[in-house]
Design an enzyme around this catalytic site. Structure first.
Site, PDB file in Angstrom:
ATOM      1  N   HIS A   1      40.240  -8.778 -81.980  1.00  0.00           N
ATOM      2  CA  HIS A   1      40.887 -10.061 -82.269  1.00  0.00           C
ATOM      3  C   HIS A   1      39.792 -11.125 -82.382  1.00  0.00           C
ATOM      4  O   HIS A   1      39.792 -11.915 -83.318  1.00  0.00           O
ATOM      5  CB  HIS A   1      41.886 -10.417 -81.176  1.00  0.00           C
ATOM      6  CG  HIS A   1      42.650 -11.667 -81.436  1.00  0.00           C
ATOM      7  ND1 HIS A   1      43.569 -11.777 -82.447  1.00  0.00           N
ATOM      8  CD2 HIS A   1      42.619 -12.881 -80.822  1.00  0.00           C
ATOM      9  CE1 HIS A   1      44.082 -12.999 -82.451  1.00  0.00           C
ATOM     10  NE2 HIS A   1      43.516 -13.695 -81.474  1.00  0.00           N
TER      11      HIS A   1
ATOM     12  N   GLU B   1      39.814  -9.453 -74.077  1.00  0.00           N
ATOM     13  CA  GLU B   1      39.887  -8.190 -74.810  1.00  0.00           C
ATOM     14  C   GLU B   1      38.694  -7.294 -74.509  1.00  0.00           C
ATOM     15  O   GLU B   1      38.811  -6.070 -74.609  1.00  0.00           O
ATOM     16  CB  GLU B   1      40.077  -8.399 -76.304  1.00  0.00           C
ATOM     17  CG  GLU B   1      38.977  -9.060 -77.059  1.00  0.00           C
ATOM     18  CD  GLU B   1      39.292  -9.089 -78.560  1.00  0.00           C
ATOM     19  OE1 GLU B   1      39.887  -8.125 -79.071  1.00  0.00           O
ATOM     20  OE2 GLU B   1      38.943 -10.090 -79.197  1.00  0.00           O
TER      21      GLU B   1
ATOM     22  N   LYS C   1      36.832 -12.737 -87.931  1.00  0.00           N
ATOM     23  CA  LYS C   1      37.136 -14.171 -87.846  1.00  0.00           C
ATOM     24  C   LYS C   1      35.860 -14.999 -87.879  1.00  0.00           C
ATOM     25  O   LYS C   1      35.912 -16.195 -88.182  1.00  0.00           O
ATOM     26  CB  LYS C   1      37.932 -14.465 -86.582  1.00  0.00           C
ATOM     27  CG  LYS C   1      39.354 -13.908 -86.590  1.00  0.00           C
ATOM     28  CD  LYS C   1      40.098 -14.312 -85.331  1.00  0.00           C
ATOM     29  CE  LYS C   1      41.515 -13.752 -85.308  1.00  0.00           C
ATOM     30  NZ  LYS C   1      41.544 -12.282 -85.120  1.00  0.00           N
TER      31      LYS C   1
ATOM     32  N   PHE D   1      49.567 -16.357 -78.980  1.00  0.00           N
ATOM     33  CA  PHE D   1      50.259 -17.272 -78.084  1.00  0.00           C
ATOM     34  C   PHE D   1      51.659 -16.739 -77.799  1.00  0.00           C
ATOM     35  O   PHE D   1      52.336 -16.222 -78.688  1.00  0.00           O
ATOM     36  CB  PHE D   1      50.364 -18.650 -78.718  1.00  0.00           C
ATOM     37  CG  PHE D   1      49.075 -19.445 -78.684  1.00  0.00           C
ATOM     38  CD1 PHE D   1      47.952 -18.969 -78.035  1.00  0.00           C
ATOM     39  CD2 PHE D   1      49.011 -20.682 -79.294  1.00  0.00           C
ATOM     40  CE1 PHE D   1      46.770 -19.701 -78.004  1.00  0.00           C
ATOM     41  CE2 PHE D   1      47.833 -21.433 -79.268  1.00  0.00           C
ATOM     42  CZ  PHE D   1      46.717 -20.937 -78.625  1.00  0.00           C
TER      43      PHE D   1
END
Length: 422
Positions: free
Chosen positions: A309, A320, A341, A405
């Site tokens: 992630h 994580e 990301k 979230f």
């Protein structure tokens, strides 16, 4: 014989370019596509940077009427579905439309259109009671997130199961996972599965500014997204979409389709703990990983790459990292891990499907994409995060995870079909 779901087509709209190949070129080169926001005036916001898509809807093949009707997120999804279809080689006319499904994910729906319409109806916020007569004819469709899935279904002629999944930042993974279940249970023979979000608007920036989740490194936007780096200061917002054609394995084999990978395991958990907080032990993500591995009938040693992630917040990166250690044991220290990301930002609900596309392309190209901007490793994140440079590596099975979230934790295993594994 049990049914299996495989990826035979991939469409991507992402920062750095429109199309699957442009997307992969960015990842393989380790190029960060974050920059100063241009879609609106960001002055006054704490974070004024994002990973934007240079998207021309006309050049991407949309008509003027489609552009007028569809929010930017819907435009992304339709363009992706068309690319995935073209790449799959499917002849939709030969398929029963009742067995053609769509599963799309999104965290924030038609954010850009809704904000613009509120701006018009309220006369830029000056009227408490808005004047509905200024609303566009498609305002209702923009209010309903499922419109994103409906637009894809209308474009491909799907008359089977069509759905919209909204589970925050795991929406993309969960939408693909739902598409897999439609294939394996026999409800559909082909599913267009993926996710889309175009959240770059003042309301989104204000929300994340309020909780100080996004990076304030406005003077150096290209290096602001730094997952697992000791000097990271938050994530960088992004936008984009990815849609994949999922088919039943035997049918795809019979027609000689290119198979990027089989989605062999999928599981999700929730921490029931806090809307934005994470427990440091990563237990729920670890449980999702174990369940996904069990469904795929794989052991930790079988995983060749982990797509993290990797949002670039201390809380998430450490959470994580702990989850990988708890679920994979010693293998966590041996397998390469990276976060895309760092290059394409965090496109909220869309990013999970974009990361699945990255995993499928990594399997196809036998290359692990890097974590860009990772120069100073966080000592509490002590795994192999593939800093800066992509690696050629034999890949048979990869793991992708997402954290959202609300406490959502999702894991997915993508692998080469058994006959193709090395």
């Amino acid at each position: 014989m049990s049914r299996r779901a495989v990826i035979t087509g991939i469409g991507v709209v992402a920062p750095g370019g429109v199309g699957r190949d442009a997307f992969w070129d960015v990842l393989a080169a380790g190029r960060s596509k974050t920059r100063n926001i241009t879609l609106f005036d960001p002055s006054g916001f704490r974070s004024r940077i994002a990973a934007e898509v240079d998207f021309d809807p006309l050049a991407a093949g949309l008509t003027h009427q489609e552009i007028r009707r569809m929010d930017r997120a819907a435009q992304f999804a339709v363009v992706c579905a068309r690319e995935a279809l073209a790449g799959s080689g499917l002849d939709l006319a030969a398929l029963d439309p009742g067995l053609l499904g769509v599963s799309i994910g999104s965290a924030v729906g038609c954010t850009m259109s809704l904000e613009e319409e509120y701006r018009v109806l309220s006369d830029t916020g000056r009227r408490w009671l808005v004047d509905h007569t200024y609303g566009v004819p498609h305002l209702y469709e923009q209010m309903v997130p499922s419109t994103l899935a409906v637009e894809v279904a209308r474009d491909v002629g799907a008359q089977g199961p069509v759905s919209l999944t909204s589970t925050g930042c795991t929406s993309g993974l969960d939408a693909v996972g739902h598409g897999v279940h439609l294939i394996t249970e026999g409800s559909a023979e082909v599913v267009f599965a993926g996710a889309t979000d175009a959240p770059l608007s003042p309301i989104t920036s204000a929300c994340f500014d309020a909780i100080k989740a996004t990076s304030p490194d406005n003077d150096d936007p290209e290096h602001a997204s730094r997952p697992f780096d000791a000097e990271r200061r938050g994530f960088v917002l992004g936008e984009g979409a990815a849609v994949m054609v999922l088919e039943e394995y035997q049918a795809a084999r019979a027609r000689g389709a290119t198979i990027y990978g089989e989605i062999a395991g999928y599981a999700r958990r929730s921490n029931a703990f806090h809307m934005t907080g994470l427990k440091p032990d990563g237990r729920e993500m670890a449980e999702a990983i174990r369940a996904a591995l069990a469904e795929a009938r794989l052991n930790p040693d079988d995983i060749d790459y982990i797509n993290a992630h990797g949002s670039g917040t201390k809380q998430n990166d450490r959470h994580e990292t702990a989850a990988f250690k708890h679920s994979l044991g010693q293998r966590a220290y041996e397998v390469p891990v990276s976060s895309i990301k760092s290059m394409v930002g965090h496109s909220l609900g869309a990013i999970g499907s974009i990361e699945v596309a990255a995993c499928a392309l990594a399997l196809d190209r036998q290359v692990v994409p890097p974590t860009a901007n990772l120069h100073h490793a966080d000592p509490e994140c002590d795994l192999d995060y593939v800093p800066l440079t992509a690696r050629e590596r034999q890949l048979d099975s990869v793991l992708s995870v997402g954290s959202g979230f609300g406490g959502f934790q999702t894991a997915m295993v993508i692998r080469k079909p058994s006959g193709d594994r090395q």
